[in-house]
Design an enzyme around this catalytic site. Structure first.
Site, mmCIF file in Angstrom:
data_model
loop_
_atom_site.group_PDB
_atom_site.id
_atom_site.type_symbol
_atom_site.label_atom_id
_atom_site.label_comp_id
_atom_site.label_asym_id
_atom_site.label_seq_id
_atom_site.Cartn_x
_atom_site.Cartn_y
_atom_site.Cartn_z
ATOM 1 N N GLU A 45 28.672 48.902 34.402
ATOM 2 C CA GLU A 45 28.755 47.447 34.461
ATOM 3 C C GLU A 45 27.878 46.908 35.599
ATOM 4 O O GLU A 45 27.888 47.443 36.706
ATOM 5 C CB GLU A 45 30.219 47.046 34.686
ATOM 6 C CG GLU A 45 30.483 45.560 34.643
ATOM 7 C CD GLU A 45 31.970 45.244 34.734
ATOM 8 O OE1 GLU A 45 32.344 44.072 34.533
ATOM 9 O OE2 GLU A 45 32.766 46.165 35.007
ATOM 10 N N LYS A 114 30.619 39.220 28.781
ATOM 11 C CA LYS A 114 31.985 39.736 28.879
ATOM 12 C C LYS A 114 32.977 38.654 28.459
ATOM 13 O O LYS A 114 32.854 37.491 28.859
ATOM 14 C CB LYS A 114 32.257 40.198 30.306
ATOM 15 C CG LYS A 114 33.508 41.035 30.492
ATOM 16 C CD LYS A 114 33.550 41.611 31.911
ATOM 17 C CE LYS A 114 34.767 42.496 32.149
ATOM 18 N NZ LYS A 114 34.771 43.075 33.522
ATOM 19 N N CYS A 174 34.488 47.158 30.602
ATOM 20 C CA CYS A 174 35.533 47.467 31.577
ATOM 21 C C CYS A 174 36.907 46.900 31.213
ATOM 22 O O CYS A 174 37.628 47.466 30.414
ATOM 23 C CB CYS A 174 35.099 47.001 32.965
ATOM 24 S SG CYS A 174 36.021 47.803 34.313
ATOM 25 N N SER A 359 44.006 62.538 68.198
ATOM 26 C CA SER A 359 45.217 62.450 69.011
ATOM 27 C C SER A 359 46.054 63.717 69.022
ATOM 28 O O SER A 359 46.933 63.867 69.860
ATOM 29 C CB SER A 359 46.089 61.299 68.502
ATOM 30 O OG SER A 359 46.625 61.623 67.220
#
Length: 710
Positions: A45, A114, A174, A359
């Protein structure tokens, strides 16, 4: 006799607004598809512009440059003797659309906008584009630069399909696969046999199975060949698009690409028989009835065939067989997804490497282990001859060695990964030694320091100005004093991290600065268990949307897969910030400080975001889950405690470090989680309603009574 065709789909590592790079990757994918015998190639896309342009889609430049790139494709040798499905933004009659452009032999067959736009979660397509109407078709007047190349003045623009000499092709984009009434249903009933789906779908833990299930269900229901193309890599934001291009036919997977890859171009091909689609569809009489009543699509005829020629040599062309889908475990997804994203981020940011305050706790350990995974992937790809990876690794770590190739992950890590243990008098020797040993195993360039003098100078300055000397709680101080003294240490670590990130390469006579890595997990961010502008404030955070539970599973996986026995020590350690003095009777504990466990936080997060629960509905959900071992009033107290701390700390999310998006309950403010940052933290009405319900339940001894009485 069968009608064998070879089709290609691909995953491309496109980059927003990188028009030159995007063009080369598109052309390379076409070259590879052709070399494999494909006559149809489908791309991701918005592949020309890159998916993640966001508000750049509101600029006319983006549309101009997209047409310029399409012009180069149309003029290329690659565009000949091929049907190409290309994604780009297009302005039609001064309205912006997310489009597919279908090319054949150097001409534009149609532009398909789309119809259903993604507009939830991470997506805001309605901000940039307008949805098109189903089956509506108009004329689109081409820019003059395109007219000169193709000789066309107008082309069809709309929801239409392509008829070749041997089959029919239709486009989905999509989101349209995810909608209840997907276009492939009506297209399939109208005789479309090949569906293309061009996507910009991001990675989220455990998400791939959703896509695969939808494609299998789509073709099992209507029959047909489904070509799924997807964006891949870091497009310029915190999302990682995880590729996994696929070819599915009649409910079975025929071909599947990799989900996580350092390849910029990956092409997936398969040879299939169109007769298998026709045979599959003919088995159902009811489908025939529905098809005969369906509204027809306008067809664009193309004098082009996808089929292999019918010759005696056909016996050597064998259709691909169905195969089982491949899924990574969540632990593998954590090892691979953030690592690929970090490699893209590093090589494209033109910095010299990463810096991490290490850490000795499991969160920074997980972040460091993901960097180690990235180094392993780089070495693996270099060994396989990936030219782009070798070029990028050479620039980052090769120095003056023009022939440098990374062959050892630890050696490569030593060149691009810097760690530092920033201790105080509140730090334990156990965490210091764990950090040192982990750095040795990974290979990072490690430093160790005590910052007590810096902390003391800040204390002294405050006392000098105010005449007051704050004390830790364990020494008799108030909660206010205790919290302020902890925050001084945390914020100083952020300042030191950026100082070291800028100067450590210089100390080694290297050019450039480092990107600072954060290491706050999604549960701590949700609860607000971090100091604003402390060492969680960084350039990027690979674990910022991953739960503590998943991180522990990842560390256990990496211990075995990467042969890092040191990770056992991190799994066994009690999570602690080490910001308060340690005594014989007291060691600071994260879960005690938070007033809730990490597993509880994961449940709160999913209910709040994924299942869209407010305080009252969350209480009712948890009554059913926890009611066997907790009284209703105890559940109520937990829910109220969570929402109180979530509310008073929500403002911290406005400055949270951009995190790799991996979890559906990520609290990223204004990116994924659009909620206020100033709350009425008393939640007076909501909490009162919870209290009444809890009391009614306990009085009636029937958890359902309160809901029935209300």
């Amino acid at each position: 006799m069968g009608h064998l065709i070879t089709v290609a789909t691909c995953s491309l590592n496109q980059w927003a607004l990188d028009f030159g790079g995007n063009l080369e990757r598109i052309l390379e994918s076409i070259r590879i598809a052709k070399a494999k015998g494909a006559k149809l190639r489908v791309g991701p896309e918005l592949e020309i512009s890159g998916y993640g342009c966001y508000d750049h889609y509101l600029e006319s430049d983006t549309y101009l440059h997209s047409w310029e790139v399409l012009a180069e494709i149309l003029k290329s040798e690659e565009a000949k003797d091929m049907i190409l499905d290309i994604g780009m933004p297009i302005m039609h009659k001064t309205v912006k659309y997310n489009c597919r452009v279908i090319l054949c032999n150097g001409k534009i067959v149609l532009i398909r906008p789309k119809i259903f736009l993604a507009n939830d979660g991470n997506y805001r397509e309605l901000r940039f584009f307008t949805p098109w109407l189903p089956k509506k078709v108009e004329k689109h007047y081409l820019p003059r630069m395109i007219q000169t190349i193709t000789g066309q003045f107008t082309v069809p623009f709309g929801d239409t399909v392509v008829s070749t000499l041997d089959t029919c092709i239709g486009c989905e984009t999509c989101e349209e696969l995810f909608t209840p009434q997907s276009p492939h249903i009506s297209m399939g009933l109208d005789g479309v046999e090949i569906f293309t789906n061009s996507s910009g779908s991001h990675h989220e833990l455990r998400k791939l199975d959703t896509r695969i299930d939808l494609m299998k269900a789509a073709t099992a229901k209507v029959g047909g060949i489904y070509l799924y193309a997807n964006q891949q890599g870091c497009d310029g934001d915190r999302l990682y698009y995880d590729g996994c291009a696929m070819i599915v036919m009649n409910g079975d997977i025929i071909a599947q690409g990799s989900q996580f890859s350092l390849h910029d171009v990956e092409v997936v091909t398969a040879t299939v028989d169109l007769e298998d689609v026709r045979s599959f569809r003919s088995r159902s009489a009811s489908r025939g009835v529905q098809a005969s009543h369906s509204e027809a699509y306008e067809r664009q005829d193309v004098g082009f065939s996808l089929s292999h020629p019918h010759t005696d040599a056909d016996i050597g062309i064998i259709p691909d067989k169905p195969r089982a889908p491949f899924y990574h475990t969540p632990e593998e997804e954590i090892a691979l997804g953030p690592a690929c994203w970090m490699w893209d981020y590093l090589r494209r940011s033109k910095t010299a490497g990463y810096f991490l305050p290490l850490s000795g706790g499991i969160d920074s350990c997980a972040t460091a282990t993901i960097v180690a995974s990235m180094c392993r992937l780089v070495v693996k790809e270099a060994a396989a001859g990936n030219k782009q990876v070798i070029e990028d690794a050479r620039r980052l770590a090769g120095g003056e060695d023009e022939n440098y190739i990374p062959t050892d992950p630890a050696q490569f890590a030593n060149q691009i990964f810097y760690t530092c243990y920033m201790g105080t008098s509140n730090s334990s020797d156990e965490t210091r030694q764990r950090a040192k040993r982990l750095a040795e195993v990974i290979g990072s360039y490690h430093t160790d320091l005590n910052m007590d003098t810096v902390v003391s100078s800040i204390h002294g300055l405050f006392s000098l100005v105010t005449g007051k000397t704050p004390q830790y709680r364990i020494h008799g101080g108030s909660n206010t004093e205790n919290l302020a003294l902890q925050n001084i240490q945390a914020r100083l670590r952020m300042l030191l991290a950026y100082l070291f990130a800028q100067l450590m390469p210089w100390c080694r006579s290297k050019e450039g600065g480092l990107l600072v890595l954060g290491s706050a997990n999604v549960d701590e961010s949700l609860r607000g268990y971090l100091t604003k502008y402390d060492c969680s404030s960084a350039d990027i955070n690979p674990i910022g949307a991953i739960s503590k539970t998943d991180l522990k599973r990842f560390i256990a996986y990496a211990r075995d897969e990467f042969k890092m026995e040191i990770l056992d020590e991190f799994l066994d350690a009690t999570p602690t910030a080490e910001l308060e003095p340690i005594t014989e009777d007291y060691v600071q504990s994260d879960e005690v400080d938070m007033g809730m466990s990490y597993s509880e936080l994961s449940q709160y997060g999913r209910l709040r975001k994924v299942e869209r629960c407010g305080p009252f509905s969350m209480f009712y959900k948890l009554i059913h889950e926890w009611g066997q071992h907790l009284r209703p009033t105890e559940v109520a107290a937990k829910v109220k405690r969570f929402f109180f701390y979530y509310s008073i700390n929500r403002h911290k999310m406005t400055t949270i470090t951009p995190s790799y998006h991996a979890e559906g309950y990520s609290p990223d403010d204004n990116r994924f989680d659009l909620r206020p940052f100033l709350y009425n933290a008393s939640w007076k009405w909501q909490f009162s309603r919870i209290d009444r319900a809890a009391e009614n339940m306990e009085n009636s001894k029937d958890p359902g009574a309160a809901s029935r009485s209300s």
